[in-house]
Design an enzyme around this catalytic site. Structure first.
Site, PDB file in Angstrom:
ATOM      1  CG  ASP A 111     -12.799 -20.924  -5.816  1.00  0.00           C
ATOM      2  OD1 ASP A 111     -12.843 -19.771  -5.330  1.00  0.00           O
ATOM      3  OD2 ASP A 111     -13.812 -21.567  -6.169  1.00  0.00           O
ATOM      4  CD  GLU A 145       3.219  -1.211   5.074  1.00  0.00           C
ATOM      5  OE1 GLU A 145       4.089  -0.403   4.760  1.00  0.00           O
ATOM      6  OE2 GLU A 145       3.169  -1.783   6.193  1.00  0.00           O
ATOM      7  CB  ILE A 185      -0.933   0.007   1.223  1.00  0.00           C
ATOM      8  CG1 ILE A 185      -1.826  -1.258   1.220  1.00  0.00           C
ATOM      9  CG2 ILE A 185      -1.796   1.257   1.245  1.00  0.00           C
ATOM     10  CD1 ILE A 185      -2.682  -1.416   2.447  1.00  0.00           C
TER      11      ILE A 185
END
Length: 608
Positions: free
Chosen positions: A514, A524, A482
């Protein structure tokens, strides 16, 4: 003459005797009539004439048949019996003081027999005694033959534990003893297929009053159908109850003789005991099989199976035991909705199952009781039900309802009550194992899941990458950071910072398959591993995620991504894969952020 071969030789013997009488006494005709009390008819049993069997209708009370007239002569002259008035002499033959036959003689010359005096009387009396002896001997032979059959069939009954074999032997014996009769077995609530046996259902709404009376009272019953036939109903009775009724139909018969009624009653009673023994044996076998099934299932389910394996095994046990069309294992979720546990049949994944699940959820949530329904359409007639037979058993853990098991069949009343009790026992013994499997998988999920982002843990990601590099031919790794996350925490607080991580975790899960792995790398930083995915596809996924985060996050944030790739065409390892992605991410952070950067071993590729 040999009488041991049955009624035909007996008649030949009587006819031969009558012919001798005709010759010695020089008479015109000698005939023997047998009396039927029920119809009050005389049936011709034998005659010296070349006539077909003759039936003389006469009421006994209107006949004046004297056993010994005043003159001492044994003969009786009687002209008042309609149909027998052509005879000059009528000689009654009695058994147990009841008339059963009449020997009828027609003179060539009127009065010739009475003129024979004492010698003639003795001669006729001897002939009468011979007839009575022959008849008694025939009855003894027939009775011996019947009871020999009864003894033989009883031996077979005691050696057989098959209900079909018992029923088949009853019919076979009756056919041998009474070849001209017809037979049916009226069985109550019988669901089994008995091949070609003459079996009819005996329901409580049966119109056959005599049959129902025999079944309810346990006593033999008779009924006459006009003048054509007589029907006998003998209960198949054991010590614990009546298992059905044996129907014997005798054509051209007004009533059954007492000795034949006694034989059929004994045969039915013996068969009833044999049926009871066979049924108890089958019940014991079924009980043992049920206990073995429960024991096997409990043992298997308590052997630390995974939930998917536990559910699949339980599903197979249910299908094998109940031959159900559909099997569902339903979980009741905290929000009140239903979820399917692995092992449910495909039907429960379709919209057509919703009406069944909704009905069961409401009933079981309210009553906390098992359901056993023979025909669902009778209880809920407002809908068209594809499956009529239903059994459902709640899955409980510490008195808390966790879900329910349901089995369905298209045919109404397909499941027996014994099946229902077995399903209850099976689910009851399986509930703890099911709860343990679910708890164990929940704990395993907690171990491999980051509690904040709900993505996988770093250890799980590492393990999956190691496995993929051993078995797959390629894979792409994305490392995500981030941008200016410290600034976000300083501006909005750490709670909003955590919420940003949660949002990012959801966006990652929404943009991967999946089979892909999204994980919390640390702080982060997050990561994605795409097994069997090429570098170009991996870059596309990373770029799409970058755009979604930039457009959908709140407060708005951006991310930087470092992408690395491996294939089995070059020597590589997970450590180097991580290092290359980390280097690409570092380069992206230092060259403007909010971008995807690729490190493919030999070069960096920059893409805004």
């Amino acid at each position: 003459m040999d009488l041991t071969k049955g009624q035909i030789l007996y008649e030949d013997f009587i006819k031969e005797l009558l012919l001798k009488m005709k010759s010695i006494l020089a008479i015109d005709e000698a005939s023997l009539y047998k009396y039927n009390e029920e119809k009050q008819h005389f049936y011709m049993e034998a005659t010296t004439l070349a006539l077909k069997n003759e039936v003389i209708k006469v009421k006994l009370e209107s006949a004046i048949i004297q056993e010994k007239p005043e003159n001492g002569c044994f003969f009786t002259h009687q002209k008042t019996l309609s149909g027998l008035d052509r005879f000059d002499i009528l000689i009654p033959l009695r058994k147990e003081n009841r008339l059963n036959r009449i020997l009828c003689l027609k003179e060539k010359v009127p009065g010739i027999l009475t003129n024979l005096g004492h010698d003639g009387e003795v001669l006729v009396k001897e002939c009468v005694e011979v007839i009575e002896t022959a008849h008694n001997l025939l009855e003894m032979i027939n009775e011996k033959r019947r009871y020999k059959e009864l003894f033989r069939v009883t031996e077979h009954f005691h050696s057989s534990m098959s209900m079909d074999a018992v029923l088949e032997k009853i019919i076979e014996t009756l056919h041998r003893v009474y070849p001209n009769f017809s037979y049916y077995l009226l069985i109550s609530h019988d669901n089994d297929n008995h091949g070609n046996l003459p079996i009819k259902d005996l329901g409580y709404d049966s119109e056959n009053v005599a049959a129902m009376k025999a079944y309810v009272t346990g006593t033999i019953q008779q009924e006459q159908i006009e003048d054509r036939e007589t029907v006998l109903y003998a209960p198949l009775k054991g010590k614990q109850g009546v298992y059905g009724v044996l129907q014997v139909i005798a054509p051209d018969t007004v009533t059954f003789p007492n000795n034949e009624i006694e034989f059929i009653n004994l045969l039915a009673a013996t068969a009833g005991s044999a049926l009871e023994n066979a049924q108890l044996y089958q019940q014991s076998k079924r009980l043992i099989a049920d206990l073995q099934l429960i024991n096997e299932t409990s043992h298997k389910l308590n052997s630390n199976l995974r939930l998917s394996e536990t559910m699949e095994f339980l599903k197979q046990q249910i299908i094998k035991s109940f031959h159900a069309d559909e099997t569902g294992l339903i979980l009741l979720l905290p929000d009140g909705e239903t979820g399917l546990i692995t092992g449910s049949s495909d039907f429960f994944h379709t919209d057509a199952s919703e009406c069944y699940l909704q009905y069961l959820k409401e009933k079981i949530n309210t009553d906390k009781e098992s359901l056993f329904i023979g025909d669902l359409s009778l209880q809920l007639s407002d809908k068209k039900w594809e499956f009529h037979s239903l059994m459902a058993v709640p899955i409980m853990e510490s008195n808390v309802l966790k879900g329910f098991a349901v089995v369905l069949h298209r045919e109404p009343y397909y499941f027996s009550f014994e099946m229902f009790k077995l399903l209850q026992s099976l689910i009851h013994h399986s509930s703890l194992a099911l709860a343990n499997s679910m708890l164990r998988e929940e704990l395993e999920k907690m171990v491999i899941t980051d509690h904040l982002t709900r993505l996988h843990s770093r250890n799980y990601l590492d393990e999956k990458i190691y496995q993929s590099m051993e078995t797959d031919n390629q894979g792409t790794f994305i490392l995500i950071d981030i941008d200016d996350f410290k600034k976000v925490n300083d501006t909005y607080g750490h709670q909003i910072g955590d919420d940003i991580l949660v949002q990012l975790g959801k966006l990652i899960q929404a943009n991967i398959r999946d089979s892909d792995v999204g994980a919390r790398w640390g702080g982060e930083e997050l990561a994605i591993y795409l097994p069997k995915v090429s570098l170009s596809v991996g870059v596309t996924i990373a770029q799409r995620l970058l755009e979604r985060v930039r457009d959908l996050s709140s407060p708005r944030i951006t991310i930087s991504c470092g992408v690395s790739y491996w294939s089995n065409e070059a020597i590589d390892n997970a450590k180097d894969l991580f290092k290359r992605a980390d280097e690409a991410l570092y380069q992206a952070k230092n060259t403007g952020k909010n971008k995807v950067l690729v490190n493919d071993q030999s070069f960096y590729t920059f893409k805004n």
